[in-house]
Scaffold this active site. Sequence first.
Site, short mmCIF file in Angstrom:
data_model
loop_
_atom_site.label_atom_id
_atom_site.label_comp_id
_atom_site.label_asym_id
_atom_site.label_seq_id
_atom_site.Cartn_x
_atom_site.Cartn_y
_atom_site.Cartn_z
N ASP A 201 0.54 -1.36 0.13
CA ASP A 201 0.14 0.18 0.29
C ASP A 201 0.77 0.99 0.38
O ASP A 201 1.52 1.31 0.03
CB ASP A 201 -0.76 -0.28 1.02
CG ASP A 201 -2.13 0.70 1.37
OD1 ASP A 201 -2.53 1.58 0.40
OD2 ASP A 201 -2.84 0.69 1.76
N ASP B 188 -10.60 2.25 -3.20
CA ASP B 188 -11.19 2.57 -1.49
C ASP B 188 -12.65 2.21 -1.35
O ASP B 188 -13.44 1.70 -0.62
CB ASP B 188 -10.59 3.39 -0.92
CG ASP B 188 -9.15 2.76 0.12
OD1 ASP B 188 -9.01 1.36 0.10
OD2 ASP B 188 -8.25 3.42 0.45
C1 GLA Z 1 -5.78 1.92 3.19
C2 GLA Z 1 -5.95 0.71 1.97
C3 GLA Z 1 -7.65 0.00 2.67
C4 GLA Z 1 -6.96 -0.40 4.23
C5 GLA Z 1 -6.14 0.56 4.66
C6 GLA Z 1 -5.14 0.38 5.62
O1 GLA Z 1 -6.54 3.10 2.38
O2 GLA Z 1 -6.57 1.04 0.29
O3 GLA Z 1 -7.33 -0.98 1.67
O4 GLA Z 1 -5.51 -1.46 3.96
O5 GLA Z 1 -5.34 1.63 3.35
O6 GLA Z 1 -5.10 1.82 6.88
#
Ligand code: GLA
Length: 730
Positions: free
Chosen positions: A479, A549
């Site tokens: 990420d 997301d």
């Molecule tokens: C990002 C990712 C999510 C999750 C969060 C965790 O927003 O896209 O899927 O993993 O971080 O903090």
Amino acid sequence: MSIHVNEQQKLFTLHTKNSSYQFFADEHGYLEHLYYGAPIGEADMRYMRYFSDCGFSPNPYDLRGQRQFSLDTLSQEYSGYGCGDFRLNGVQPEYADGSRSADFHYQGYEKIQGKYAVQGMPACYDNGGEWETLRIDLKDEVSGLELQLYYGVCEKLDVITRCAVFHNGSSDTIRLHKAASACLDLPFGDWDVIHFQGRHCMERIPQRQRIPHGIQTISSQRGASSHQHNPFVILANPSTTETAGECYGAMLVYSGSFAIELEKSQLQSTRLVAGIGTDSFLWNLKEGDTFWTPEVIFSFSNSGLETLSNSYQELLRKNVCRGPYKNAPRPILINNWEATYFDFTGEKLLNIAKEAQSLGIEMLVLDDGWFGTRNDDTDGLGDWFVNEEKLGGNLQQLIEKINQLGLKFGLWVEPEAICIPTKLYQQHPDWAFQIPGRKPTMGRCELILDLSRKEVVDYLYERIHDILSNHHIEYVKWDMNRHMTDVFSAALPAHQQGEVKHRYMLGLYDLLERLTQAFPEILFEGCSGGGGRFDAGMLYYSPQIWCSDDTDAVHRLQIQYGTSFGYPYSAMGSHVSAVPNHQTGRSVPMSTRGIVAMSGAFGYELDLQQLTPQDKEEIRLQIQQYRKRSAIVSNGRQYRLTNAVEDRYFTAWQFVSQDGTEALLNLVVLNPQANPWGMHVRLRGLQEDAQYKDIASGKVYSGAALMNGGYTFPTMQGDYASTCIHFVKE
Ligand code: GLA
């Protein structure tokens, strides 16, 4: 042979299955673009050159008597700087005396079997005998700046890749204020640009508009390819549709700041220039140094947008994605993020895993919050040490218990970020991007590590290598949750600060390359606050990327639709989440959430312990269905039957296996009608004379009937009803 060279005429023709590309070095040494479009066989397109004495378009000194010859109106393969071409330029060099100019002339060429590699960066690769490379050498005689243009041709996939390489053949440093990868001149016609704009939680929404006179830039200055603008555009004839008409794609294989510039000129030609973002870019090319620009993938279709999309999808699947999961089915996963957020224990995770096992799910992914002191998003990033207190034991013990249930285990990391309260920050405050004397701009309470520094990349490699080699981890979610500000490297002198953003990308690619080489069996999934770095560069390291997301299935229809113009469904991480949806509060039936998520790298992201018995039954069914359907989605051809952004009644899309023997017809009703008219679509890509059976109803239809007459769905009532019809050739 896909590359033809007429040595005497210095005429170069590149052929793919459905396109030809031609240019030549003219009698003055300029590399003139002649043609890109539908196949022209062995035709010499120089008869198309057009000259007119265009007022205020200057002439090269040696051609001052030829008032019709101006770089300002000439179609070129790469535009220089300051020598009379006032349109978009490819490069902006500055020499020791402060002058800026580049007048490139042809020096020679080399034809190379196979696909060139791009130094330090991801690029398309050859699986054996599929590609040919052409390199054209150019030079600005006065300064000694050399330019090599690389062309990679993959005949069967209809793509031509390009990149530019600069070499300083002088004894002084040359400062490059801009160094684009490629230019493409379309000498005639009106063109629409389709680009993919968005925001966090709503990425890659297509926008189509006529290219007007003047300059338009599709770009990201965020240090990441970004949610806001994807590094991919399509130029389409205004009459081009999904199934008919001419269109060109240009996709950067790059994950950082980029710019795709477009200009319609005074004489109605259109120029596209694509490359690294120019905002704050300044590269010091020292004597003898070489600078590689990222790759651009071009493709042309004479049969509409869906052909173009399928070319990109197939190319990215076969010649960009790597590793054992490139073609293999991906594990169906449960991710604990929307189930628990930061609030979990080892026991809670184990309970989710037990439930997952009973439903047929194959892997548990432990998301954010398992390390350091990270119990919310204000702390912990950088301290990559397991929080054993929170897990109630060590990580390997938890993994073993999960493995004993028959589930694989995956882990989330965000290595490029750092939080100020961490031990790592205390030890190395200078490793974070920040400008001396200024308070850093915060993004999700984190700063960005300076990956332009080798010691930072080495540290991250060691930390992550240590975690991956000491635990049985079969998947990594990589990420990156903020964009770059305060870009300043404490390790570089003032005059090199303009290099930092690109050096960061080189550091990131180096880190990913080393880790994916060290752990070739691990499935990597890219992520950046969802799909904030959904690009061909990241796909080289991770064959799937968390698409957004926003897990609302109805929004996902638009996001996945937009993404499909350039990227394969096998790359779109897509999960069934809880209702009401956490991002929008909307409730969509479990069956519809399943149908949408199954058009992607499939998984779940909700607390399985909160499910009703009916939901559990539905999930068991979805998993069985996914196993039967996933190969068609992952490797098949796709067809956008409706416009998921504009059509408000229903959305329909279709997949057909490469051999044409199976098809999936998907429908989601967005807005059910009172006194409804029929929801009708015409299928595409089937074999006309074959018989296809709907395996649920047993009804049989001919391919010709489904494609010419079409299919009318029965009326469906209620919120977001859906269906997926699986046709199998008899
Ligand atoms: C990002 C990712 C999510 C999750 C969060 C965790 O927003 O896209 O899927 O993993 O971080 O903090």
